[in-house]
Design an enzyme around this catalytic site. Structure first.
Site, PDB file in Angstrom:
ATOM      1  N   THR A   5       0.846  -1.198   0.000  1.00 43.91           N
ATOM      2  CA  THR A   5       0.000   0.000   0.000  1.00 43.91           C
ATOM      3  C   THR A   5       0.877   1.242   0.000  1.00 43.91           C
ATOM      4  O   THR A   5       1.016   1.908  -1.011  1.00 43.91           O
ATOM      5  CB  THR A   5      -0.994   0.074   1.168  1.00 43.91           C
ATOM      6  OG1 THR A   5      -1.885  -1.041   1.113  1.00 43.91           O
ATOM      7  CG2 THR A   5      -1.867   1.331   1.058  1.00 43.91           C
ATOM      8  N   TRP A  27       0.591  -9.929   2.958  1.00 40.22           N
ATOM      9  CA  TRP A  27       0.106  -9.207   1.776  1.00 40.22           C
ATOM     10  C   TRP A  27       0.853  -9.719   0.532  1.00 40.22           C
ATOM     11  O   TRP A  27       0.259  -9.904  -0.503  1.00 40.22           O
ATOM     12  CB  TRP A  27       0.328  -7.712   1.934  1.00 40.22           C
ATOM     13  CG  TRP A  27      -0.762  -6.961   2.625  1.00 40.22           C
ATOM     14  CD1 TRP A  27      -1.634  -6.079   2.038  1.00 40.22           C
ATOM     15  CD2 TRP A  27      -1.108  -6.992   4.022  1.00 40.22           C
ATOM     16  NE1 TRP A  27      -2.501  -5.565   2.983  1.00 40.22           N
ATOM     17  CE2 TRP A  27      -2.195  -6.098   4.212  1.00 40.22           C
ATOM     18  CE3 TRP A  27      -0.607  -7.665   5.120  1.00 40.22           C
ATOM     19  CZ2 TRP A  27      -2.776  -5.889   5.456  1.00 40.22           C
ATOM     20  CZ3 TRP A  27      -1.182  -7.455   6.365  1.00 40.22           C
ATOM     21  CH2 TRP A  27      -2.254  -6.576   6.521  1.00 40.22           C
ATOM     22  N   ASN A  65      -3.845 -11.580   2.104  1.00 41.78           N
ATOM     23  CA  ASN A  65      -4.743 -10.454   2.284  1.00 41.78           C
ATOM     24  C   ASN A  65      -5.517 -10.102   1.016  1.00 41.78           C
ATOM     25  O   ASN A  65      -4.927  -9.798  -0.027  1.00 41.78           O
ATOM     26  CB  ASN A  65      -3.926  -9.225   2.722  1.00 41.78           C
ATOM     27  CG  ASN A  65      -4.788  -8.007   2.931  1.00 41.78           C
ATOM     28  OD1 ASN A  65      -5.488  -7.902   3.924  1.00 41.78           O
ATOM     29  ND2 ASN A  65      -4.736  -7.074   1.987  1.00 41.78           N
ATOM     30  N   GLU A  66      -6.834 -10.172   1.105  1.00 39.40           N
ATOM     31  CA  GLU A  66      -7.761  -9.703   0.066  1.00 39.40           C
ATOM     32  C   GLU A  66      -7.521 -10.343  -1.295  1.00 39.40           C
ATOM     33  O   GLU A  66      -7.777  -9.728  -2.337  1.00 39.40           O
ATOM     34  CB  GLU A  66      -7.707  -8.174  -0.044  1.00 39.40           C
ATOM     35  CG  GLU A  66      -8.201  -7.483   1.217  1.00 39.40           C
ATOM     36  CD  GLU A  66      -8.060  -5.963   1.167  1.00 39.40           C
ATOM     37  OE1 GLU A  66      -7.515  -5.442   0.172  1.00 39.40           O
ATOM     38  OE2 GLU A  66      -8.467  -5.301   2.131  1.00 39.40           O
ATOM     39  N   GLU A  74     -10.587  -6.192   8.915  1.00 41.50           N
ATOM     40  CA  GLU A  74     -10.023  -4.899   8.516  1.00 41.50           C
ATOM     41  C   GLU A  74     -11.167  -3.961   8.229  1.00 41.50           C
ATOM     42  O   GLU A  74     -12.055  -4.265   7.453  1.00 41.50           O
ATOM     43  CB  GLU A  74      -9.102  -5.009   7.299  1.00 41.50           C
ATOM     44  CG  GLU A  74      -8.491  -3.664   6.898  1.00 41.50           C
ATOM     45  CD  GLU A  74      -7.500  -3.754   5.749  1.00 41.50           C
ATOM     46  OE1 GLU A  74      -6.750  -4.748   5.700  1.00 41.50           O
ATOM     47  OE2 GLU A  74      -7.486  -2.849   4.889  1.00 41.50           O
TER      48      GLU A  74
END
Length: 802
Positions: A108, A150, A193-194, A277
């Site tokens: 990010t 991530w 993550n995601e 989150e």
């Protein structure tokens, strides 16, 4: 988005408030034309009432780089910030800390270092998450730690950009071993993550945890959306492997968090459901959303944990999410920080509860049965004695009454009322012990004002930290770093990695001492999708303008190294960077290039010099003076270019591929000041200029919008990062740092609140606050006084200097 939330008038709150709903005292319907009756809500705090187990409120360090600068803060400021985040009875009192399992790739706003760049070579001291987790646990031994990836080093993907491999499970077991070495028990572990899920992979992860002696660690899946619950309903093995269903942004992304639903399939599993989150909100302006979400996640979706992203905005202000979190800390050299309103609305739950408590469903609901009035949840202690009721009135428009009745074995003794006025910009209105109430027969009442979070509790021991921040100031030049002085972590002081992993290590090439080496040996399993993902790291003050950046570079292998200068805005998830680059290959090819926030590169100058080759040290320098950019190698000028795109910014180092090159003797030397510029400052809103009210030249005169007319009241001078007119400076009132703080004229005093830095998108950054000069609400009316606001690249924040 923060501006929209902060200034939005809720449609629901504008409706007539409902009365006579279930759980509300009876009241007659008002006659036509009469004012609506005040809402009164009965709250039944019954210790015999059912309710799910509370798993805590926490925050995330990672995803990525958002905690990076905290480790470099001086004492005592660093400890004070950590106390505000983790110390019980002091600030946010976080109950869960979710940390990124570093993967050498941007996640990010930065890249976090892996413990295992190459398979089998484990270094448990890499990165800064271990340090942060140790600091958190030292302050709160009961805090729960949660690990999540991530990205990952390239070998984990087995040649592809996927995390769901057997190598990933090996990597996670190695990471768990490092946690054990650091004496950090990991309560929860996630997947990727995601990025969806692989049921068989999670089943294998459970088997591996048990076989390695980590059977107490619970698996969270899938840190994405509710589809994981759908899959678990038809796959018994998958359901058995997963302990907790964790979903991201169930209240909506960058939303008001007014509605936080789960699904019927998720609730049918009989497993804890978490908002694993949530947030992504400004440290101050996101407080109302956080207040709603913590309560409503349980009321709407039976979610028993709320985890805010991120824990702190300890990152540079040119990053996309530079103000999100519980607090802000972007100047380790000055020690300046600010504790956000998010800290205090979080404390309204965390300082009065503990994981393992139970929700009391009879004492939880919406005020007046209408979510527009606000919400309340009650939690009780494990011994069924103490309780706390947390109430939020974010969208209410009038005072209300809460009438409590306490039964079922819970304490009927004195209750303590704490409150945060979320509508206030005055920190003295946050987390205030308002009053104590002694119930009569287990009954008592409380008046609720709009825009507040209240906690009514039988517990004691709460408190509000009193530490204050030093003033912000620029990092002055010259600046040097030989990398021989050890920093708190393996990253050198102030450097923030954006891709790859830059760590201090023993120098090669016959040089003694410590050098900075790019450690990632192959393209990682990536989380972001930026078109250019070469490793780079940068540091310093965005106000730097004319300077020379110099370093010694060592080519370990055939590769290209680079110096970065005037590093300005970065695109979201590293999808671009406003900066200048001096690149040099071991073959002797060199160039001066300009990149932008979409990773478009423009070659400004290029050529070929004698090949440096590999295995030797060379000195590179990039000089930036006004619009002239000059590159040199070993003291010899290679070439120059002229470009006006970027006037200021930070400095950095990089390699254009995943090569393990080294750097030493990083140095910044100041250039000559840019001559003063005099004339009007035009707005991005057509025909408007910045004016001194009535050309008064007096202290406190508002700085405002006006039609561009060429008058003396619009004749500004910009020099040395100050804007002056009539001998006075453009000044942020009271050295304020919150959104909406007004801007006026004042005697020039050299304060950081009188320093303004032009950014590549045309905005003017206030050095002290890290916010931008702003025309409130895009108001084009003459006389509109300017303020500061989170930088958002809006046309109301674009200014053209003389």
């Amino acid at each position: 988005m923060a501006r929209t939330l902060a200034r939005r008038t809720s449609l629901l709150a504008s409706l007539a408030l409902a009365v006579g709903s279930i759980g509300t005292l009876a009241a007659e319907t008002p006659s036509a034309g009469a004012a609506p009756a005040a809402v009164a809500t009965a709250i039944a705090v019954n210790g015999a009432s059912g309710g799910l187990t509370f798993d805590g409120v926490g925050a995330i360090s990672g995803g990525g780089g958002n905690s990076r600068l905290l480790a470099d803060y001086p004492e005592p400021e660093r400890s004070r910030i950590l106390d505000y985040l983790f110390k019980p009875g002091y600030g946010a009192d976080l109950q869960v800390l979710k940390i990124e399992i570093g993967g050498d790739t941007n996640s990010t706003d930065g890249a976090e270092s892996s413990i295992e760049h190459s398979q089998g070579q484990v270094d448990c001291d890499q990165g800064y998450e271990w340090w942060l987790a140790e600091q958190a646990e030292a302050r709160n031994p009961n805090i729960k730690l949660y690990g999540l990836s991530w990205g990952a080093p390239g070998w984990v993907g087995s040649g592809s950009n996927t995390f769901f491999t057997s190598n990933a499970i090996t990597y996670l077991m190695d990471w768990m071993g490092c946690a054990k070495q650091h004496k950090l028990p990991i309560s929860y572990l996630g997947g990727w993550n995601e990025r969806g899920f692989d049921a068989t992979w999670y089943e294998n992860l459970k088997t591996a945890l048990v076989s390695h002696g980590y059977g107490a660690t619970k698996i969270v899946a899938a840190d994405s959306d509710w589809s994981v619950a759908d899959a678990m309903t038809t796959d018994p093995a998958f359901k058995k492997a997963v302990d907790i269903v964790g979903v991201h942004y169930p209240c909506g992304y960058l939303s008001s968090e007014s509605t936080c639903n789960s699904t019927a399939n998720a609730q049918s599993l009989g497993k804890p459901l978490w908002a694993s989150e949530n947030g992504s909100e400004d440290a101050n302006d996101g407080a109302a959303a956080t207040a709603r979400g913590i309560n409503r996640g349980y009321l709407d979706g039976k979610m028993t944990s709320y985890i805010n992203w991120p824990v702190i905005a300890a990152l540079y202000q040119n990053m996309y999410f530079s103000t999100d979190g519980m607090a802000e800390a972007s100047q380790p050299w000055s020690g300046n920080y600010s504790i956000g309103k998010n800290t205090w609305v979080t404390a309204q739950t965390t300082q009065f509860t503990q994981p393992g408590w139970h929700y009391v469903d009879s004492g939880s609901g919406y005020l007046g049965g209408n979510r527009a009035n606000g919400s309340f949840v009650t939690l009780k202690s494990t011994d069924n004695h103490d309780y706390s009721t947390v109430i939020e009135t974010m969208d209410a428009t009038a005072a209300q009454t809460a009438n409590f009745t306490v039964t079922g074995g819970l304490s009927t003794g004195k209750v303590h009322v704490w409150a945060t006025n979320v509508n206030s910009s005055n920190p003295s209105d946050y987390f205030v012990h308002q009053q104590d109430i002694t119930p009569s027969g287990g009954r008592y009442s409380l008046t609720l004002q709009p825009g507040y979070v209240y906690t009514v509790t039988t517990t004691t021991g709460q408190g509000k930290g009193t530490a204050t921040s030093p003033a912000a100031s620029a990092l002055t030049l010259p600046y040097t770093d030989t990398f021989d002085t050890h920093a708190t972590t393996t990253s050198p002081k102030y450097f923030s990695d954006m891709n790859g992993a830059f760590a201090t290590t023993s120098c090669d090439g016959g040089r003694t001492g410590q050098c900075l080496r790019q450690e990632a040996t192959s393209t990682p399993v990536r989380w972001t999708n930026e078109p250019y993902d070469g490793p780079y790291t940068f540091m310093g003050d965005s106000s730097w303008s004319n300077y020379t950046v110099t370093t010694d570079a060592y080519f370990e292998q055939s590769s290209t190294v680079e110096l970065l200068g005037r590093v300005n805005l970065q695109g979201r998830n590293d999808n671009g960077l406003d900066a200048y680059h001096f690149r040099l290959s071991d073959t002797g090819a060199w160039s001066i290039q300009k990149s932008d926030v979409n990773w478009n590169f423009t070659t400004l100058a290029s050529g070929t010099t004698t090949a440096p080759g590999t295995g030797s040290w060379h000195t590179l320098a990039l000089k930036m003076q006004g619009s002239t950019l000059t590159a040199s190698l070993d003291g010899k000028t290679l070439g120059s270019a002229v470009d006006n795109s970027y006037t200021n910014g930070q400095a950095g180092l990089g390699v254009t591929d995943y090569k393990t090159d080294e750097f030493d003797n990083f140095a910044l030397t100041p250039g000559q000041p840019t001559p003063p510029q005099t004339g009007p400052i035009t707005s991005g809103l057509a025909g408007k200029c910045i004016a001194d009210n009535a050309d008064s030249g007096t202290d406190g005169a508002p700085i405002q919008m006006g039609d561009c007319d060429g008058s003396a009241a619009q004749n500004w001078t910009y020099a040395n990062q100050t804007l002056t007119i009539n001998g006075k400076c453009m000044d942020v009132v009271g050295q304020g740092t919150t959104n909406g703080t007004l801007v006026d004229l004042w005697d020039c005093n050299g304060g950081a609140n009188q320093q303004w830095v032009p950014r590549a998108d045309g905005s003017l950054l206030s050095v002290q606050s890290g916010k931008c000069l702003d025309d409130p609400g895009f108001n084009t009316a003459n006389g509109t006084q300017l303020d500061i606001w989170d930088c958002n690249s809006g046309t109301n924040q674009k200014w053209t200097l003389p």
